[in-house]
Design a protein around this motif. Structure first.
Motif, PDB file in Angstrom:
ATOM      1  N   PHE A 159      -5.935  -2.124  45.879  1.00 55.01           N
ATOM      2  CA  PHE A 159      -5.408  -3.305  46.290  1.00 55.01           C
ATOM      3  C   PHE A 159      -5.653  -4.095  45.287  1.00 55.01           C
ATOM      4  O   PHE A 159      -5.049  -5.455  45.194  1.00 55.01           O
ATOM      5  N   TYR A 160      -6.987  -4.615  45.031  1.00 60.36           N
ATOM      6  CA  TYR A 160      -8.008  -4.876  43.603  1.00 60.36           C
ATOM      7  C   TYR A 160      -6.792  -5.237  42.382  1.00 60.36           C
ATOM      8  O   TYR A 160      -7.018  -5.620  42.092  1.00 60.36           O
ATOM      9  N   GLN A 161      -6.923  -3.907  42.312  1.00 59.92           N
ATOM     10  CA  GLN A 161      -6.290  -2.894  41.183  1.00 59.92           C
ATOM     11  C   GLN A 161      -4.907  -3.682  40.934  1.00 59.92           C
ATOM     12  O   GLN A 161      -4.238  -3.806  39.978  1.00 59.92           O
ATOM     13  N   THR A 162      -4.412  -4.417  41.836  1.00 60.38           N
ATOM     14  CA  THR A 162      -2.922  -4.477  41.986  1.00 60.38           C
ATOM     15  C   THR A 162      -2.986  -6.577  41.462  1.00 60.38           C
ATOM     16  O   THR A 162      -2.206  -6.490  40.866  1.00 60.38           O
ATOM     17  N   GLY A 163      -3.432  -6.878  41.291  1.00 60.18           N
ATOM     18  CA  GLY A 163      -3.786  -8.148  40.341  1.00 60.18           C
ATOM     19  C   GLY A 163      -3.353  -9.205  40.971  1.00 60.18           C
ATOM     20  O   GLY A 163      -4.265 -10.260  42.286  1.00 60.18           O
ATOM     21  N   TYR A 164      -2.397  -9.713  40.510  1.00 61.70           N
ATOM     22  CA  TYR A 164      -2.058 -11.314  41.585  1.00 61.70           C
ATOM     23  C   TYR A 164      -1.454 -11.016  42.811  1.00 61.70           C
ATOM     24  O   TYR A 164      -1.426 -11.758  43.627  1.00 61.70           O
ATOM     25  N   TYR A 165      -0.847  -9.798  43.143  1.00 60.02           N
ATOM     26  CA  TYR A 165      -1.270  -9.346  44.428  1.00 60.02           C
ATOM     27  C   TYR A 165      -1.686  -9.998  45.364  1.00 60.02           C
ATOM     28  O   TYR A 165      -1.877 -10.298  46.535  1.00 60.02           O
ATOM     29  N   TYR A 166      -3.536  -8.992  44.994  1.00 60.28           N
ATOM     30  CA  TYR A 166      -4.738  -9.541  45.455  1.00 60.28           C
ATOM     31  C   TYR A 166      -5.215 -10.729  46.037  1.00 60.28           C
ATOM     32  O   TYR A 166      -5.082 -11.588  47.122  1.00 60.28           O
ATOM     33  N   THR A 167      -4.624 -11.721  44.596  1.00 58.12           N
ATOM     34  CA  THR A 167      -4.384 -12.948  44.546  1.00 58.12           C
ATOM     35  C   THR A 167      -3.979 -13.777  45.698  1.00 58.12           C
ATOM     36  O   THR A 167      -3.590 -14.956  46.428  1.00 58.12           O
ATOM     37  N   PHE A 168      -2.684 -13.504  46.004  1.00 57.00           N
ATOM     38  CA  PHE A 168      -1.724 -13.416  46.597  1.00 57.00           C
ATOM     39  C   PHE A 168      -1.714 -13.592  47.940  1.00 57.00           C
ATOM     40  O   PHE A 168      -1.361 -14.970  48.570  1.00 57.00           O
ATOM     41  N   VAL A 169      -2.286 -12.592  48.604  1.00 52.83           N
ATOM     42  CA  VAL A 169      -2.920 -12.578  49.538  1.00 52.83           C
ATOM     43  C   VAL A 169      -3.731 -13.343  50.528  1.00 52.83           C
ATOM     44  O   VAL A 169      -3.426 -13.959  51.626  1.00 52.83           O
ATOM     45  N   GLY A 170      -4.801 -13.287  48.780  1.00 51.37           N
ATOM     46  CA  GLY A 170      -5.860 -14.429  49.467  1.00 51.37           C
ATOM     47  C   GLY A 170      -5.303 -15.814  49.482  1.00 51.37           C
ATOM     48  O   GLY A 170      -5.746 -16.832  50.102  1.00 51.37           O
ATOM     49  N   ILE A 171      -4.227 -15.962  48.911  1.00 51.76           N
ATOM     50  CA  ILE A 171      -3.543 -17.638  49.168  1.00 51.76           C
ATOM     51  C   ILE A 171      -3.081 -17.597  50.547  1.00 51.76           C
ATOM     52  O   ILE A 171      -3.293 -19.211  50.492  1.00 51.76           O
ATOM     53  N   MET A 172      -2.540 -16.787  50.897  1.00 51.28           N
ATOM     54  CA  MET A 172      -1.774 -16.804  51.916  1.00 51.28           C
ATOM     55  C   MET A 172      -3.070 -16.856  52.993  1.00 51.28           C
ATOM     56  O   MET A 172      -2.531 -17.567  54.710  1.00 51.28           O
ATOM     57  N   GLN A 173      -4.044 -16.266  52.931  1.00 49.90           N
ATOM     58  CA  GLN A 173      -4.844 -15.747  54.364  1.00 49.90           C
ATOM     59  C   GLN A 173      -5.374 -17.064  54.465  1.00 49.90           C
ATOM     60  O   GLN A 173      -6.249 -17.801  55.251  1.00 49.90           O
ATOM     61  N   ILE A 174      -5.811 -18.050  53.305  1.00 48.89           N
ATOM     62  CA  ILE A 174      -6.793 -19.804  52.794  1.00 48.89           C
ATOM     63  C   ILE A 174      -5.475 -20.608  54.200  1.00 48.89           C
ATOM     64  O   ILE A 174      -5.798 -21.357  54.737  1.00 48.89           O
ATOM     65  N   LEU A 175      -3.777 -20.471  53.002  1.00 50.10           N
ATOM     66  CA  LEU A 175      -3.445 -21.233  53.922  1.00 50.10           C
ATOM     67  C   LEU A 175      -3.109 -20.963  55.537  1.00 50.10           C
ATOM     68  O   LEU A 175      -3.043 -22.215  55.821  1.00 50.10           O
ATOM     69  N   ALA A 176      -3.129 -20.113  55.724  1.00 55.47           N
ATOM     70  CA  ALA A 176      -2.945 -19.005  57.232  1.00 55.47           C
ATOM     71  C   ALA A 176      -4.045 -20.250  58.104  1.00 55.47           C
ATOM     72  O   ALA A 176      -4.089 -20.560  58.851  1.00 55.47           O
ATOM     73  N   ALA A 177      -5.465 -19.949  57.332  1.00 56.07           N
ATOM     74  CA  ALA A 177      -6.291 -20.426  58.110  1.00 56.07           C
ATOM     75  C   ALA A 177      -6.107 -22.260  58.136  1.00 56.07           C
ATOM     76  O   ALA A 177      -6.754 -22.350  59.160  1.00 56.07           O
TER      77      ALA A 177
END
Length: 151
Positions: free
Chosen positions: A64-82
Motif C-alpha cells: 500500500f505504501y509503495q503505491t505512492g499517490y494512492y497512499y497519499t490520496f487515502v490519507g487526504i480522504m481520511q483527514i477530509l472525512a475526519a
C-alpha cells in the motif's frame, strides 16, 4: 403501514433522546480521532506501521505504501472525512465518506486476522453505521425502498 413510515417514526423518536444525540457527538469525535493521525502519516509520506513484511498485514501495508499517490490520496480522504465529522453541518457527508474507508480496513483486518484491529475496526464500522442511521432523515431519499408521497 409502509416500511419508510415505520422508519420515519422510529427515527423521529430517537432524535428526541438527548442520550442518543450525545452518543452521536461522541461517535463523531471518536471516529475523527481515529482517522486524523493515520491520515496525517499517509499525507506526510511515512510508513503507517513497522510490521515486518513476513506478516500478512505488514506485507499489505508495505505494498500500500509503495503505491505512492494512492497512499497519499487515502490519507487526504481520511483527514477530509475526519474534519467533516467534526463540523455538525457536514457530519453526514463525513460519515458518508468515512464508511467505505473503514469498511475496507475492517474487512482487511478480519481477512488477515490482524490482532491490532480485530476489535476496533468492527466497532468503528458500527459507530459509523450509527451516524448514518442518525442522519436517516437526510439519507432516506436515496434509499431504494423510500417512495416520495404524491400530493
Amino acid at each position: 403501514m409502509s416500511l419508510y413510515s415505520i422508519l420515519d417514526r422510529i427515527h423521529a423518536q430517537a432524535k428526541q433522546s438527548r442520550l442518543l444525540r450525545d452518543f452521536a457527538v461522541f461517535n463523531r469525535i471518536a471516529l475523527a480521532a481515529g482517522f486524523l493521525p493515520s491520515g496525517y502519516v499517509k499525507i506526510a509520506g511515512e510508513r503507517f506501521t513497522n510490521l515486518p513484511v513476513c506478516h500478512p498485514m505488514g506485507h499489505y501495508l508495505d505494498a500500500f505504501y509503495q503505491t505512492g499517490y494512492y497512499y497519499t490520496f487515502v490519507g487526504i480522504m481520511q483527514i477530509l472525512a475526519a474534519c467533516l465529522l467534526l463540523v455538525p453541518r457536514t457530519a453526514m457527508l463525513g460519515a458518508f465518506i468515512y464508511f467505505p474507508i473503514i469498511l475496507n480496513i475492517c474487512i482487511l483486518s478480519l481477512a488477515v486476522r490482524f490482532e491490532g484491529s480485530l476489535i476496533t475496526s468492527p466497532l468503528m464500522v458500527l459507530a459509523n453505521l450509527y451516524l448514518l442511521c442518525w442522519d436517516y432523515d437526510k439519507l432516506k431519499f436515496i434509499l431504494p425502498f423510500y417512495r416520495h408521497e404524491t400530493i
